[in-house]
Every structure is written in structure tokens, then in C-alpha cells.
Design a protein around this motif. Structure first.
Motif, PDB file in Angstrom:
ATOM      1  N   GLY A  23       0.798  -1.235   0.140  1.00  3.54           N
ATOM      2  CA  GLY A  23      -0.205   0.000   0.016  1.00  3.54           C
ATOM      3  C   GLY A  23       0.732   1.159   0.020  1.00  3.54           C
ATOM      4  N   ALA A  24       1.825   1.139   0.765  1.00  5.81           N
ATOM      5  CA  ALA A  24       2.679   2.429   0.932  1.00  5.81           C
ATOM      6  C   ALA A  24       3.471   2.752  -0.556  1.00  5.81           C
ATOM      7  CB  ALA A  24       3.666   2.393   1.943  1.00  5.81           C
ATOM      8  N   GLY A  25       3.740   1.441  -1.219  1.00  7.99           N
ATOM      9  CA  GLY A  25       4.564   1.601  -2.261  1.00  7.99           C
ATOM     10  C   GLY A  25       3.735   2.110  -3.545  1.00  7.99           C
ATOM     11  N   ASP A  31       1.436   9.028  -5.828  1.00  6.27           N
ATOM     12  CA  ASP A  31       1.723  10.576  -5.680  1.00  6.27           C
ATOM     13  C   ASP A  31       3.062  11.142  -6.664  1.00  6.27           C
ATOM     14  OD1 ASP A  31       1.738  12.754  -4.254  1.00  6.27           O
ATOM     15  OD2 ASP A  31       3.488  12.123  -2.915  1.00  6.27           O
ATOM     16  N   GLY A  32       3.748  10.132  -7.655  1.00  2.00           N
ATOM     17  CA  GLY A  32       4.572  10.463  -8.515  1.00  2.00           C
ATOM     18  C   GLY A  32       5.850  10.264  -8.143  1.00  2.00           C
ATOM     19  N   ALA A  33       5.987   9.497  -7.351  1.00  2.00           N
ATOM     20  CA  ALA A  33       7.455   9.223  -6.783  1.00  2.00           C
ATOM     21  C   ALA A  33       8.108   8.117  -7.989  1.00  2.00           C
ATOM     22  CB  ALA A  33       7.443   8.609  -5.256  1.00  2.00           C
ATOM     23  N   THR A  34       9.445   8.039  -7.965  1.00  2.00           N
ATOM     24  CA  THR A  34       9.903   7.117  -8.652  1.00  2.00           C
ATOM     25  C   THR A  34      10.235   6.015  -8.209  1.00  2.00           C
ATOM     26  OG1 THR A  34      12.262   7.778  -7.744  1.00  2.00           O
ATOM     27  CG2 THR A  34      11.734   9.053  -9.540  1.00  2.00           C
ATOM     28  N   TYR A  35      10.479   5.014  -9.057  1.00  2.00           N
ATOM     29  CA  TYR A  35      10.430   3.492  -8.467  1.00  2.00           C
ATOM     30  C   TYR A  35      11.335   3.093  -7.378  1.00  2.00           C
ATOM     31  CZ  TYR A  35       7.208   1.724 -12.008  1.00  2.00           C
ATOM     32  OH  TYR A  35       6.191   1.656 -12.964  1.00  2.00           O
ATOM     33  N   PRO A  36      12.766   3.751  -7.172  1.00  2.00           N
ATOM     34  CA  PRO A  36      13.394   3.580  -6.091  1.00  2.00           C
ATOM     35  C   PRO A  36      12.933   4.251  -4.836  1.00  2.00           C
ATOM     36  CG  PRO A  36      14.670   4.039  -8.040  1.00  2.00           C
ATOM     37  CD  PRO A  36      13.397   4.468  -8.397  1.00  2.00           C
ATOM     38  N   THR A  37      12.395   5.463  -4.959  1.00  2.00           N
ATOM     39  CA  THR A  37      11.865   6.223  -3.596  1.00  2.00           C
ATOM     40  C   THR A  37      10.660   5.388  -3.287  1.00  2.00           C
ATOM     41  OG1 THR A  37      12.569   8.274  -4.765  1.00  2.00           O
ATOM     42  CG2 THR A  37      10.750   8.253  -3.099  1.00  2.00           C
TER      43      THR A  37
END
Length: 65
Positions: A23-25, A31-37
């Protein structure tokens, strides 16, 4: 204590931790975060759930003994 109960509880905590991490991922990606983030946020959520479960088990163990 019954070994089956300990194993069942451990499996349940791990499933809850994996669901929280997923869920967090997913929320991080939305939210637009990159995959590593997103992976970092998921790993943090997983570790946090395990830490809270360990703290709760330790506190309960003190009362049950």
C-alpha cells in the motif's frame, strides 16, 4: 506456548507487513515518486510494522509471564 499458534501469529504479522508495504509503495507511485523512492517507502513501512509488532509482543510478554 503452542508452536502452531506462534507460527500462525508470525505469518499473520508478515502478511500485514507485506500489505502495508504494498500500500505504501502504491501510494508513493500514485503521488509521482520514482520506483526507487517508492521501494524505499515500502521497505520503511514493512520495517515499521515489524518493529511495532515486536514492541507490542515484548510488552504483552511482560504481562503474560
Amino acid at each position: 506456548m503452542n508452536v502452531a499458534l506462534v507460527l500462525l501469529t508470525t505469518a499473520l504479522v508478515l502478511v500485514i507487513a507485506v500489505l502495508a508495504a504494498a500500500g505504501a509503495g502504491k501510494l508513493a507511485r500514485l503521488d509521482g515518486a520514482t520506483y526507487p523512492t517508492a521501494l524505499t517507502r515500502a521497505a520503511t513501512a514493512f520495517a515499521t510494522v515489524l518493529t511495532l509488532a515486536t514492541a507490542a509482543a515484548g510488552t504483552l510478554a511482560a504481562f503474560l509471564t
